[in-house]
Structures are given as C-alpha cells and as structure tokens.
Design a protein around this motif. Structure first.
Motif, PDB file in Angstrom:
ATOM      1  N   VAL A  71       3.610  -5.481  14.010  1.00  0.00           N
ATOM      2  CA  VAL A  71       2.669  -6.422  13.410  1.00  0.00           C
ATOM      3  C   VAL A  71       3.137  -7.829  13.771  1.00  0.00           C
ATOM      4  N   ASP A  72       2.205  -8.726  14.025  1.00  0.00           N
ATOM      5  CA  ASP A  72       2.605 -10.085  14.377  1.00  0.00           C
ATOM      6  C   ASP A  72       3.030 -10.842  13.123  1.00  0.00           C
ATOM      7  N   GLU A  73       3.798 -11.896  13.317  1.00  0.00           N
ATOM      8  CA  GLU A  73       4.391 -12.621  12.193  1.00  0.00           C
ATOM      9  C   GLU A  73       3.333 -13.233  11.283  1.00  0.00           C
ATOM     10  N   GLN A  74       2.242 -13.737  11.851  1.00  0.00           N
ATOM     11  CA  GLN A  74       1.217 -14.361  11.033  1.00  0.00           C
ATOM     12  C   GLN A  74       0.547 -13.346  10.102  1.00  0.00           C
ATOM     13  N   THR A  75       0.240 -12.172  10.627  1.00  0.00           N
ATOM     14  CA  THR A  75      -0.378 -11.137   9.798  1.00  0.00           C
ATOM     15  C   THR A  75       0.585 -10.662   8.729  1.00  0.00           C
ATOM     16  N   TRP A  76       1.851 -10.494   9.097  1.00  0.00           N
ATOM     17  CA  TRP A  76       2.821 -10.014   8.123  1.00  0.00           C
ATOM     18  C   TRP A  76       3.051 -11.039   7.016  1.00  0.00           C
ATOM     19  N   SER A  77       3.080 -12.315   7.334  1.00  0.00           N
ATOM     20  CA  SER A  77       3.262 -13.335   6.301  1.00  0.00           C
ATOM     21  C   SER A  77       2.123 -13.316   5.283  1.00  0.00           C
ATOM     22  N   PHE A  78       0.950 -12.877   5.713  1.00  0.00           N
ATOM     23  CA  PHE A  78      -0.197 -12.779   4.808  1.00  0.00           C
ATOM     24  C   PHE A  78      -0.151 -11.498   3.980  1.00  0.00           C
ATOM     25  N   LEU A  79       0.408 -10.398   4.568  1.00  0.00           N
ATOM     26  CA  LEU A  79       0.347  -9.097   3.918  1.00  0.00           C
ATOM     27  C   LEU A  79       1.616  -8.699   3.177  1.00  0.00           C
ATOM     28  N   LYS A  80       2.736  -9.330   3.462  1.00  0.00           N
ATOM     29  CA  LYS A  80       4.015  -8.769   3.044  1.00  0.00           C
ATOM     30  C   LYS A  80       4.157  -8.590   1.539  1.00  0.00           C
ATOM     31  N   ASP A  81       3.533  -9.460   0.734  1.00  0.00           N
ATOM     32  CA  ASP A  81       3.678  -9.342  -0.711  1.00  0.00           C
ATOM     33  C   ASP A  81       2.864  -8.208  -1.308  1.00  0.00           C
ATOM     34  N   ARG A  82       1.890  -7.693  -0.566  1.00  0.00           N
ATOM     35  CA  ARG A  82       1.042  -6.624  -1.109  1.00  0.00           C
ATOM     36  C   ARG A  82       0.786  -5.513  -0.096  1.00  0.00           C
ATOM     37  N   PHE A  83       1.615  -5.440   0.930  1.00  0.00           N
ATOM     38  CA  PHE A  83       1.399  -4.457   1.988  1.00  0.00           C
ATOM     39  C   PHE A  83       1.458  -3.032   1.441  1.00  0.00           C
ATOM     40  N   VAL A  84       2.478  -2.725   0.646  1.00  0.00           N
ATOM     41  CA  VAL A  84       2.664  -1.368   0.143  1.00  0.00           C
ATOM     42  C   VAL A  84       1.519  -0.966  -0.790  1.00  0.00           C
ATOM     43  N   GLN A  85       0.960  -1.939  -1.519  1.00  0.00           N
ATOM     44  CA  GLN A  85      -0.066  -1.617  -2.506  1.00  0.00           C
ATOM     45  C   GLN A  85      -1.458  -1.479  -1.904  1.00  0.00           C
ATOM     46  N   VAL A  86      -1.765  -2.199  -0.813  1.00  0.00           N
ATOM     47  CA  VAL A  86      -3.144  -2.241  -0.331  1.00  0.00           C
ATOM     48  C   VAL A  86      -3.333  -1.704   1.080  1.00  0.00           C
ATOM     49  N   SER A  87      -2.269  -1.530   1.842  1.00  0.00           N
ATOM     50  CA  SER A  87      -2.435  -1.111   3.233  1.00  0.00           C
ATOM     51  C   SER A  87      -2.952   0.326   3.309  1.00  0.00           C
ATOM     52  N   THR A  88      -3.841   0.568   4.263  1.00  0.00           N
ATOM     53  CA  THR A  88      -4.350   1.930   4.456  1.00  0.00           C
ATOM     54  C   THR A  88      -3.264   2.852   5.000  1.00  0.00           C
ATOM     55  N   GLN A  89      -2.283   2.317   5.730  1.00  0.00           N
ATOM     56  CA  GLN A  89      -1.216   3.160   6.270  1.00  0.00           C
ATOM     57  C   GLN A  89      -0.366   3.793   5.178  1.00  0.00           C
ATOM     58  N   THR A  90      -0.229   3.114   4.044  1.00  0.00           N
ATOM     59  CA  THR A  90       0.659   3.603   2.987  1.00  0.00           C
ATOM     60  C   THR A  90      -0.066   4.442   1.943  1.00  0.00           C
ATOM     61  N   GLU A  91      -1.322   4.785   2.170  1.00  0.00           N
ATOM     62  CA  GLU A  91      -2.068   5.564   1.182  1.00  0.00           C
ATOM     63  C   GLU A  91      -1.395   6.915   0.917  1.00  0.00           C
ATOM     64  N   GLY A  92      -0.994   7.623   1.973  1.00  0.00           N
ATOM     65  CA  GLY A  92      -0.324   8.905   1.785  1.00  0.00           C
ATOM     66  C   GLY A  92       1.013   8.759   1.084  1.00  0.00           C
ATOM     67  N   LEU A  93       1.745   7.680   1.359  1.00  0.00           N
ATOM     68  CA  LEU A  93       3.033   7.451   0.701  1.00  0.00           C
ATOM     69  C   LEU A  93       2.835   7.129  -0.770  1.00  0.00           C
ATOM     70  N   ARG A  94       1.757   6.443  -1.116  1.00  0.00           N
ATOM     71  CA  ARG A  94       1.480   6.169  -2.526  1.00  0.00           C
ATOM     72  C   ARG A  94       1.234   7.471  -3.286  1.00  0.00           C
ATOM     73  N   ARG A  95       0.631   8.453  -2.621  1.00  0.00           N
ATOM     74  CA  ARG A  95       0.463   9.757  -3.268  1.00  0.00           C
ATOM     75  C   ARG A  95       1.810  10.436  -3.461  1.00  0.00           C
ATOM     76  N   LEU A  96       2.705  10.303  -2.464  1.00  0.00           N
ATOM     77  CA  LEU A  96       4.032  10.912  -2.584  1.00  0.00           C
ATOM     78  C   LEU A  96       4.848  10.286  -3.706  1.00  0.00           C
ATOM     79  N   SER A  97       4.542   9.056  -4.080  1.00  0.00           N
ATOM     80  CA  SER A  97       5.282   8.389  -5.159  1.00  0.00           C
ATOM     81  C   SER A  97       5.033   9.047  -6.509  1.00  0.00           C
ATOM     82  N   THR A  98       4.048   9.939  -6.608  1.00  0.00           N
ATOM     83  CA  THR A  98       3.791  10.648  -7.865  1.00  0.00           C
ATOM     84  C   THR A  98       4.773  11.786  -8.098  1.00  0.00           C
TER      85      THR A  98
END
Length: 346
Positions: free
Chosen positions: A243-270
């Motif tokens: 990911v480029d630095e500009q995109t990451w600076s915008f997403l880093k505070d909420r990447f785990v909560q809102v990113s589509t890539q982490t949807e399966g991992l959010r299920r594993l957190s249960t």
C-alpha cells in the motif's frame, strides 16, 4: 434393453456426494476382536502414555502444507456451483515442512544459480509449495516426491482402537498450513464436524496484493465454519500486502475495523485464541520499489494480533454486524422514501 454406459460416460455422470458417517455400533463379533486385540497386541498393551508418544512420533507435531489443486484436464470455471463435481476435478496434495521457522524470519538474499551476477530473494517456506510436488502417476516412485517428507496415514487403518487414539493426535498436535483461501475452504468443507472441532493449530499465508485473493480468503473463513472451529487455539498468519504511504496514512487508524481484507480475520476474532503470530510483509522489495515503511507494516501486524486475541472479540464482532445491519436498513428505508416522494414526469 438399454445399453450399458461406457466408463467415460459413467465418470462424467453427475452423482450425489457420499454421506460421511461416524463409526457404527460394533457387532458382537467385532467387539470380541477389539477385546482380543487390546489383550494380545504388544502395542496396545503398552501404557496409554507410551502409546500417545508413539502416535505423536508417527503422526503429530508437524507443519503440514496442504493444497487442493486442479487436474490438467479440468476447467477453471468455479461458477457452476456444483461442489461435488468441482471436488471431483481436483486432488489433494501435501508435504511436511522440514524447516519450520518463525513467521518473522527475515528473507535471505542469495545468488541465483543460473546467473551468478544476479541475486534472488529466498523467502521462508519458499520450497514448501505442494503444487510443485503433486502426485504424478507416470513418474517412478524414486523421482515422484523429491526430498520432502509426507504423511503416512495407514496407521489409522490398523484397528478401531488405534484409529480413535491416533486420530486425536493427528488433529490436535499438527499445524495445517494453507497459502490460498480456496484450499482452506475445500479442506474445511470436506472435514466432518468432529474433525473440525479437534483442530488446534492453523497457519495462513495470505496474499492481499490482489483483490480476488482477499475475497477467496473471506469466503473460506465464513461464520458457519468459524462456529465449528471451537478447538482452535493457535493461529499463524503471514500476510503480503502493498500500500502506498498516502493511502496508509488515511487508513491506518481504522484499517483493521473497516478494510475488506480483514473481514475473515474479524470473524476469527470470535474464537478463544490463545496464541496469534502475525507478520505483514510488503512485497515491494522483490520488485526494487518501496511503498509503505516497515514500521507501518509492523504496526498493522500488531493491530491484527491485538484484534485476534481480544477477549471481547465475539461481542465486538456482533456489535459491528448489528451496526452494519442497521445502516443497511436505514439506507433501504431512505431509498424507499425517495422513491415514494418522487414526482412522476409529465
């Protein structure tokens, strides 16, 4: 009188998948054999502690790389929806990792064998691709599997008692590793509920550089499968993501909560995980370009690990799903109201 179908036609004919059933209640004659084996077999007369050590030596405490690959003459169309015929055109292949290592082991820069002036990156487990050592019936046995080790499961067929005891070791002590979501989905779908509940350790090598692969991982780790992995305690993740630095600076505070890539991992957190080893690697170094910084990827890995080990993970996921549901309902209601208030054109 109808003609008999040829063997090829029979193979192509759709048939219902065979239902998996557990052991049936043994008959009196079978019970007599079980009692006789337990009293006369030198192996089964050993103390349970020694037998478990034998089963572990033969079947347990390994990192097993698994892949469900297609045969050469099969179609790549996954849209047919016929899971049984889709399974029938694929075959399982696996190998036992001989050089297991921590997920954060740094990659090595080595000289290319073909050109001594060129360097290549040697990634951990780079030789552990089961697809490279798939079964080829036309190769002699001495050349079939290279120098990798493979699981020998014939011990499970010796007797019922051996099966019951060693089967526990197989599923509870080994780590099953997957590098694509499709193989994981087939693996879980073809295990019975008892086997899925016995699984203790999983390893995923995930590639988030392409959107399609992320969707396959999310599809594999659906909530129905998560609910059956009640025994999972250890999860190892190695994630490749650019990911480029500009995109990451915008997403880093909420990447785990809102990113589509982490949807399966959010299920594993249960799940009540005890250990989660997470490494996020930018792959840009292999293309002589650099995007986000290593400190950012390390922070991303820590955020994912914190989410997976959160004791309130099940509640957080349920609250998040409820918020999404309410948002979706509000959007549908607003859309309905706009449609009702729309003035028809003259």
């Amino acid at each position: 009188m109808t003609k008999r179908k040829k063997s090829i036609e029979k193979a192509l004919t759709k048939s219902k998948p065979r239902k998996q059933v557990a052991f049936s209640i043994p008959k009196a004659s079978t019970k007599a054999i079980i009692v006789r084996n337990a009293s006369t077999s030198p192996l089964l007369r050993l103390p349970p502690e020694l037998r478990n050590r034998i089963w572990t030596e033969v079947l347990g405490k390994r990192l097993i790389h698994l892949s469900h690959i297609r045969s050469d003459n099969s179609s790549d169309d996954e849209s047919s929806g016929d899971d049984h015929n889709f399974y029938g055109r694929r075959q399982w292949t696996h190998l036992v990792c001989q050089h297991d290592c921590p997920e954060d082991q740094p990659d090595r820069r080595v000289v290319d064998d073909e050109d001594e002036e060129e360097f290549i990156w040697e990634i951990a487990h780079y030789e552990c691709d089961p697809n490279d050592y798939a079964f080829d019936p036309y190769l002699p046995a001495s050349e079939r599997f290279c120098d990798h080790l493979f699981m020998h499961l014939n011990i499970l067929r010796v007797s019922r008692q051996v099966y019951v005891e060693s089967n526990q070791v197989l599923w509870t002590t080994n780590t099953f590793s997957f590098d694509e979501g499709t193989s994981l989905k087939f693996f879980l779908n073809t295990r019975n509920i008892g086997q899925r509940r016995l699984i203790r350790n999983l390893r995923f090598q995930m590639d988030w550089r392409w959107g399609a692969t992320g969707k396959k991982w999310n599809s594999a780790v659906d909530i129905r499968m998560i609910n059956s992995l009640t025994g999972l305690r250890t999860l190892r993740l190695k994630i490749f993501y650019d990911v480029d630095e500009q995109t990451w600076s915008f997403l880093k505070d909420r990447f785990v909560q809102v990113s589509t890539q982490t949807e399966g991992l959010r299920r594993l957190s249960t799940l009540p995980l005890i250990t989660a080893e997470v490494v996020v690697r930018p792959s840009s170094q292999y293309f002589n370009r650099r995007l986000w910084q290593k400190i950012d990827s390390d922070q991303c890995a820590r955020d994912i690990q914190r989410m997976l080990l959160n004791p309130q993970g099940e509640k957080i996921y349920a609250d998040h799903q409820r918020e999404l549901r309410e948002t979706r309902e509000r959007c549908q209601e607003n859309k309905r109201l706009r449609k009702e208030n729309k003035v028809p054109s003259v």
